[in-house]
Write an enzyme that holds these catalytic residues in place. Sequence first.
Site, PDB file in Angstrom:
ATOM      1  CD  GLU A 131      27.818  27.717  32.933  1.00 24.25           C
ATOM      2  OE1 GLU A 131      27.844  27.582  34.150  1.00 24.25           O
ATOM      3  OE2 GLU A 131      28.784  27.559  32.334  1.00 24.25           O
ATOM      4  CD1 TRP A 167      25.894  24.101  32.814  1.00 24.68           C
ATOM      5  CD2 TRP A 167      26.941  22.728  34.252  1.00 24.68           C
ATOM      6  NE1 TRP A 167      26.250  22.658  31.979  1.00 24.68           N
ATOM      7  CE2 TRP A 167      27.045  21.853  32.937  1.00 24.68           C
ATOM      8  CE3 TRP A 167      27.663  21.983  35.173  1.00 24.68           C
ATOM      9  CZ2 TRP A 167      27.664  21.029  32.396  1.00 24.68           C
ATOM     10  CZ3 TRP A 167      28.466  20.749  34.768  1.00 24.68           C
ATOM     11  CH2 TRP A 167      28.329  20.154  33.569  1.00 24.68           C
ATOM     12  CG  HIS A 217      28.876  26.287  27.772  1.00 20.55           C
ATOM     13  ND1 HIS A 217      28.568  26.383  28.939  1.00 20.55           N
ATOM     14  CD2 HIS A 217      30.227  25.676  27.951  1.00 20.55           C
ATOM     15  CE1 HIS A 217      28.964  25.714  29.683  1.00 20.55           C
ATOM     16  NE2 HIS A 217      30.097  25.142  29.334  1.00 20.55           N
ATOM     17  CG  ASP A 221      33.959  27.459  33.978  1.00 20.92           C
ATOM     18  OD1 ASP A 221      34.736  26.593  34.421  1.00 20.92           O
ATOM     19  OD2 ASP A 221      32.756  27.034  33.385  1.00 20.92           O
ATOM     20  CG  HIS A 279      31.234  30.484  33.695  1.00 19.66           C
ATOM     21  ND1 HIS A 279      30.898  29.181  33.969  1.00 19.66           N
ATOM     22  CD2 HIS A 279      31.064  31.252  34.900  1.00 19.66           C
ATOM     23  CE1 HIS A 279      30.423  29.194  35.293  1.00 19.66           C
ATOM     24  NE2 HIS A 279      30.659  30.328  35.925  1.00 19.66           N
ATOM     25  CE  LYS A 284      28.262  22.023  28.470  1.00 20.71           C
ATOM     26  NZ  LYS A 284      29.400  21.334  29.101  1.00 20.71           N
ATOM     27  CG  ASP A 325      31.292  28.352  29.759  1.00 18.54           C
ATOM     28  OD1 ASP A 325      32.466  28.370  28.814  1.00 18.54           O
ATOM     29  OD2 ASP A 325      31.722  27.673  30.873  1.00 18.54           O
ATOM     30  CG  ASP A 361      32.898  23.602  26.754  1.00 13.55           C
ATOM     31  OD1 ASP A 361      33.525  24.548  27.023  1.00 13.55           O
ATOM     32  OD2 ASP A 361      32.242  23.041  27.423  1.00 13.55           O
ATOM     33  CG  ASP A 376      36.004  24.087  30.295  1.00 18.65           C
ATOM     34  OD1 ASP A 376      35.842  25.281  30.129  1.00 18.65           O
ATOM     35  OD2 ASP A 376      35.486  23.113  30.233  1.00 18.65           O
TER      36      ASP A 376
HETATM   37  C1  RNT Z   1      30.400  23.207  32.534  1.00 14.81           C
HETATM   38  C2  RNT Z   1      30.083  24.482  32.892  1.00 14.81           C
HETATM   39  C3  RNT Z   1      30.055  24.803  34.440  1.00 14.81           C
HETATM   40  C4  RNT Z   1      31.484  24.015  35.064  1.00 14.81           C
HETATM   41  C5  RNT Z   1      31.738  24.511  36.462  1.00 14.81           C
HETATM   42  C6  RNT Z   1      32.669  23.279  37.046  1.00 14.81           C
HETATM   43  O1  RNT Z   1      30.252  22.995  31.020  1.00 14.81           O
HETATM   44  O2  RNT Z   1      31.059  25.455  32.205  1.00 14.81           O
HETATM   45  O3  RNT Z   1      30.405  26.085  34.492  1.00 14.81           O
HETATM   46  O4  RNT Z   1      32.646  24.187  34.231  1.00 14.81           O
HETATM   47  O5  RNT Z   1      30.690  24.793  36.981  1.00 14.81           O
HETATM   48 ZN    ZN Z   2      30.975  27.479  32.974  1.00 18.68          ZN
END
Ligand code: RNT
Ligand code: ZN
Length: 423
Positions: free
Chosen positions: A230, A189, A266, A330, A290, A232, A263, A298, A300
């Site tokens: 990955e 990523w 994303h 994640d 993820h 986004k 993810d 986003d 997290d």
């Molecule tokens: C970031 C991605 C990625 C990170 C990690 C730390 O938007 O989601 O995967 O969160 O690799």
């Molecule tokens: Zn991620």
Amino acid sequence: MMKNKRIEQAYRLASEQYATWGVRTDQVLKRMARVPVSLHCWQGDDVHGFETTVGNLADGGIMATGNYPGRARNADELRADLDLVWKLVPGKHRINLHALYAETNGKRVERNALEFRHFKRWADWAKSRKLGVDFNPSCFAHPMASTGFTLSSADPAVRRFWVEHCQATRAISEKLGKAVGSPCIHNIWIPDGMKDVPVDRKAPRERLEASLDKILGPARNRAHVRDAVEGKLFGIGSESYVVGSHEFYLGYAVKHGTLLCLDAGHFHPTETIADKLSATLMHLDEVLLHVSRGVRWDSDHVVILSDDLKSTAEEVVRGGYLDRVHIGLDYFDASINRVVAWTVGMRAMLKAMLMAMLEPTDLLRKAENRGDFSGRLALLDELKTLPVGAVWGYYCEQQGVPGGREWLDTVRKYEHDVQAKRR
Ligand code: RNT
Ligand code: ZN
């Protein structure tokens, strides 16, 4: 015989109830025990890592907010915290590492010079705990990433540095996978993108493709390493344009046979990754998840047993994708105890998988195929109050971990005895 007779009794009753729906709980639990979840090490220290000079995380478009005390400050502390998590979640799982978590004995080692030996202690630890290992290059929080571009940078020196970094982490991944006897997923990523409306959307994507080809071109042993990419939609500072978008990587993954990483945070907030599994798996062998929780963006947040999570788990199970979808978490919340954050997310993910595996899918599918949408709706809603808690409690007991809220007391004691002393 179970330590706790009531747990066993509750399970027997629950099992009978599921049997009336045609579901064999004992078989489900056997399969459950073979579903690994890859736990992201970075929740334990707010994505700091152990490098001697620390870059700015927000430059990479991600950010951990909060300043709850007790963050792990080195690999031993991080592993000690993780060892507590393994005692609180049922099953055998995986650890997901980032290049940032190299152990270099206090010496500065550039990211493009990292080697397996810098992760040898992680490998030994994982092996002794029978954990699989997954790995990620860290293309952020570094002076070479301060312009917001890495693999797609217009500057050949910057591009070369990050290509070398990813080549190094891919080689390390292969060795990690070999060391622990389970394929390591190497997931790329990058934060590359633009805050404001770009004029040239094309050239950075062409450069990214060329960089990826250099990294992923050489064949590696799939028994030890699998590549994932990955994408986004946006990040902090890349609101208008992300080079590695979903479409970019979906195409790349199909063309080159890599895994695609989806993810949960994303995509546009009204999109869910649940719907993307059966679509992408038409054209891909395997997918990496993820699992995260976005709140309005986003963000997290810690994964909880949300409808979103449940539908993702349902899609994995209904599609028969248990061997083709690699589940990883994640997220990073620095405002609460980090062991609690890990444990809540792991337990929620596993509960969602259990619920999905306890679903009488054939029955529902039959209703749907008959066009009986009234029946489908009614049955789906009835299922929601079946005694999944009794099955979960029994499963935890079987696996030697706490079934209920008592796990929190264990973390509170650890916080008092260990984490609170970290200053
Ligand atoms: C970031 C991605 C990625 C990170 C990690 C730390 O938007 O989601 O995967 O969160 O690799
Ligand atoms: Zn991620």
